[in-house]
Write an enzyme that holds these catalytic residues in place. Sequence first.
Site, PDB file in Angstrom:
ATOM      1  N   ARG A 229       0.844  -1.186   0.000  1.00  0.00           N
ATOM      2  CA  ARG A 229       0.000   0.000   0.000  1.00  0.00           C
ATOM      3  C   ARG A 229       0.886   1.244   0.000  1.00  0.00           C
ATOM      4  NH1 ARG A 229      -3.547  -2.629  -1.609  1.00  0.00           N
ATOM      5  NH2 ARG A 229      -5.566  -3.083  -0.657  1.00  0.00           N
ATOM      6  N   HIS A 277      -1.795   0.534  -9.733  1.00  0.00           N
ATOM      7  CA  HIS A 277      -2.418  -0.417  -8.786  1.00  0.00           C
ATOM      8  C   HIS A 277      -3.036  -1.598  -9.551  1.00  0.00           C
ATOM      9  CE1 HIS A 277      -4.305  -0.849  -4.553  1.00  0.00           C
ATOM     10  NE2 HIS A 277      -4.239  -2.030  -5.141  1.00  0.00           N
TER      11      HIS A 277
HETATM   12  P1  NDP Z   1      -1.216 -11.262   4.945  1.00  0.00           P
HETATM   13  O1  NDP Z   1      -2.116 -10.795   6.027  1.00  0.00           O
HETATM   14  O2  NDP Z   1      -1.268 -12.693   4.545  1.00  0.00           O
HETATM   15  O3  NDP Z   1       0.308 -10.962   5.330  1.00  0.00           O
HETATM   16  C1  NDP Z   1       0.705  -9.772   5.942  1.00  0.00           C
HETATM   17  C2  NDP Z   1       2.153  -9.917   6.377  1.00  0.00           C
HETATM   18  O4  NDP Z   1       2.579  -8.653   6.903  1.00  0.00           O
HETATM   19  C3  NDP Z   1       2.338 -10.945   7.498  1.00  0.00           C
HETATM   20  O5  NDP Z   1       3.535 -11.651   7.310  1.00  0.00           O
HETATM   21  C4  NDP Z   1       2.432 -10.072   8.744  1.00  0.00           C
HETATM   22  O6  NDP Z   1       3.181 -10.623   9.816  1.00  0.00           O
HETATM   23  C5  NDP Z   1       3.156  -8.868   8.191  1.00  0.00           C
HETATM   24  N1  NDP Z   1       2.946  -7.691   9.032  1.00  0.00           N
HETATM   25  C6  NDP Z   1       1.794  -7.049   9.309  1.00  0.00           C
HETATM   26  N2  NDP Z   1       2.016  -6.029  10.148  1.00  0.00           N
HETATM   27  C7  NDP Z   1       3.334  -6.039  10.410  1.00  0.00           C
HETATM   28  C8  NDP Z   1       4.178  -5.242  11.202  1.00  0.00           C
HETATM   29  N3  NDP Z   1       3.709  -4.204  11.933  1.00  0.00           N
HETATM   30  N4  NDP Z   1       5.498  -5.539  11.250  1.00  0.00           N
HETATM   31  C9  NDP Z   1       5.995  -6.585  10.553  1.00  0.00           C
HETATM   32  N5  NDP Z   1       5.239  -7.383   9.761  1.00  0.00           N
HETATM   33  C10 NDP Z   1       3.935  -7.102   9.699  1.00  0.00           C
HETATM   34  O7  NDP Z   1      -1.483 -10.316   3.694  1.00  0.00           O
HETATM   35  P2  NDP Z   1      -1.264 -10.645   2.147  1.00  0.00           P
HETATM   36  O8  NDP Z   1       0.099 -11.172   1.977  1.00  0.00           O
HETATM   37  O9  NDP Z   1      -2.389 -11.435   1.616  1.00  0.00           O
HETATM   38  O10 NDP Z   1      -1.409  -9.187   1.500  1.00  0.00           O
HETATM   39  C11 NDP Z   1      -0.515  -8.151   1.833  1.00  0.00           C
HETATM   40  C12 NDP Z   1      -0.986  -6.822   1.263  1.00  0.00           C
HETATM   41  O11 NDP Z   1      -0.783  -6.770  -0.140  1.00  0.00           O
HETATM   42  C13 NDP Z   1      -2.481  -6.517   1.390  1.00  0.00           C
HETATM   43  O12 NDP Z   1      -2.811  -6.131   2.711  1.00  0.00           O
HETATM   44  C14 NDP Z   1      -2.657  -5.408   0.388  1.00  0.00           C
HETATM   45  O13 NDP Z   1      -2.391  -4.158   1.007  1.00  0.00           O
HETATM   46  C15 NDP Z   1      -1.579  -5.688  -0.641  1.00  0.00           C
HETATM   47  N6  NDP Z   1      -2.147  -6.063  -1.939  1.00  0.00           N
HETATM   48  C16 NDP Z   1      -1.883  -5.278  -3.037  1.00  0.00           C
HETATM   49  C17 NDP Z   1      -2.374  -5.608  -4.274  1.00  0.00           C
HETATM   50  C18 NDP Z   1      -2.030  -4.816  -5.477  1.00  0.00           C
HETATM   51  O14 NDP Z   1      -2.582  -5.077  -6.564  1.00  0.00           O
HETATM   52  N7  NDP Z   1      -1.110  -3.866  -5.395  1.00  0.00           N
HETATM   53  C19 NDP Z   1      -3.230  -6.785  -4.464  1.00  0.00           C
HETATM   54  C20 NDP Z   1      -3.423  -7.563  -3.260  1.00  0.00           C
HETATM   55  C21 NDP Z   1      -2.907  -7.198  -2.044  1.00  0.00           C
HETATM   56  P3  NDP Z   1       2.672 -11.943  10.579  1.00  0.00           P
HETATM   57  O15 NDP Z   1       2.796 -13.054   9.552  1.00  0.00           O
HETATM   58  O16 NDP Z   1       3.621 -12.091  11.685  1.00  0.00           O
HETATM   59  O17 NDP Z   1       1.243 -11.691  10.964  1.00  0.00           O
HETATM   60  C1  OXD Z   2      -6.077  -5.918  -2.909  1.00  0.00           C
HETATM   61  C2  OXD Z   2      -5.746  -4.931  -3.895  1.00  0.00           C
HETATM   62  O1  OXD Z   2      -5.966  -5.613  -1.729  1.00  0.00           O
HETATM   63  O2  OXD Z   2      -6.167  -5.089  -5.055  1.00  0.00           O
HETATM   64  O3  OXD Z   2      -6.464  -7.045  -3.278  1.00  0.00           O
HETATM   65  O4  OXD Z   2      -5.038  -3.975  -3.629  1.00  0.00           O
END
Ligand code: NDP
Ligand code: OXD
Length: 314
Positions: A229, A277
């Site tokens: 993000r 995006h």
């Molecule tokens: P998940 O919830 O599966 O993974 C999030 C990861 O971030 C976890 O490993 C988590 O740690 C870590 N995390 C969260 N907060 C912290 C912190 N404060 N410090 C360190 N690590 C942290 O999410 P996804 O992998 O499914 O998706 C990630 C993001 O990708 C989405 O939230 C979205 O914003 C973005 N996205 C963007 C898209 C695009 O087209 N650009 C499309 C889809 C998603 P832990 O494992 O320890 O909980």
């Molecule tokens: C998602 C995105 O969160 O598209 O899936 O950004």
Amino acid sequence: MALLVAVNGWDTGPWVARLKARFPDRDIRSWPDAVGDPANIRYALAWKAPAEALNACANLEVVFSLGAGVDHLLGQKNLPQVPIVRVVDPDLTARMSEWIALQVLLHHRQHLAYAAQQREKVWRELTQPSARDLRVGILGLGVLGADAADVLKRLGFNVAGWSRSKKALSGIDCYAGDAEFDAFLARTDVLVNLLPLTAETRGLVNRSVLERLARDGVLGGPVFINAGRGGSHVEADLVVALRDGTLKAASLDVFETEPLAADSPLWDCENAILTPHVAADSDPEAISDYVSEQIRRFEADGTLENRVDPARGY
Ligand code: NDP
Ligand code: OXD
């Protein structure tokens, strides 16, 4: 009981059509024009819809985010107090890993330099480092981060990741928490952000973080790639870093404000690759399958997968 498709900025039609095909006997409604009596709505499929649209549904039982990220919901006040389920789907995951691999390869294979040479009709070979000598570091080792790490590892890169809780992933150096953040940055040439946007991750990638990336890497300077993000980076700091050499280059799919303003200085940074995006689109076909399966499961035994923890923010 009806399903409501409440999306903002996307075409509602493909979602309604896919859901009708999967639930021919149910009433599929859409916000804002075809909501009908909100009291009949049991499930909402939401993307950037205002909380009021969901709150109006007094008998709502579940909100399905139509993306993997849920900041579009949790960033709003007065959300209905019902479970929120996010997307975890192999199609979306594969799309993200494609985009991340593409960007890492573009920087690794010096695409910006060769594109500049092509514009000038220059035939000059640049020294090409091996993938094993490029240290990629992924912020976030969740569904998307772990898959991208695996794909990059299989391409031969030296991959590490950082998350809140410690992970054990084969062939990936796993760092966790504040205590290991500096060590993670210091070994990283290409920083990839796949964190969710939360109170803790907002503004995380700022000038100080960029300055702590490795400066002795094979590309001659650090690279930042963001598909998580835009709120997790400080755009003004990125622009300065891209201009003064703190960053060699960047690939950005997400921005503090989207669409990116026409007067953003990022458009003119020749060492930045920008996409609007699109790293991992939610495919109506694949995601409708996922939501339908979740609804069937919920109605059979009351369980839901991939529930969001509102207190954690993801
Ligand atoms: P998940 O919830 O599966 O993974 C999030 C990861 O971030 C976890 O490993 C988590 O740690 C870590 N995390 C969260 N907060 C912290 C912190 N404060 N410090 C360190 N690590 C942290 O999410 P996804 O992998 O499914 O998706 C990630 C993001 O990708 C989405 O939230 C979205 O914003 C973005 N996205 C963007 C898209 C695009 O087209 N650009 C499309 C889809 C998603 P832990 O494992 O320890 O909980
Ligand atoms: C998602 C995105 O969160 O598209 O899936 O950004």
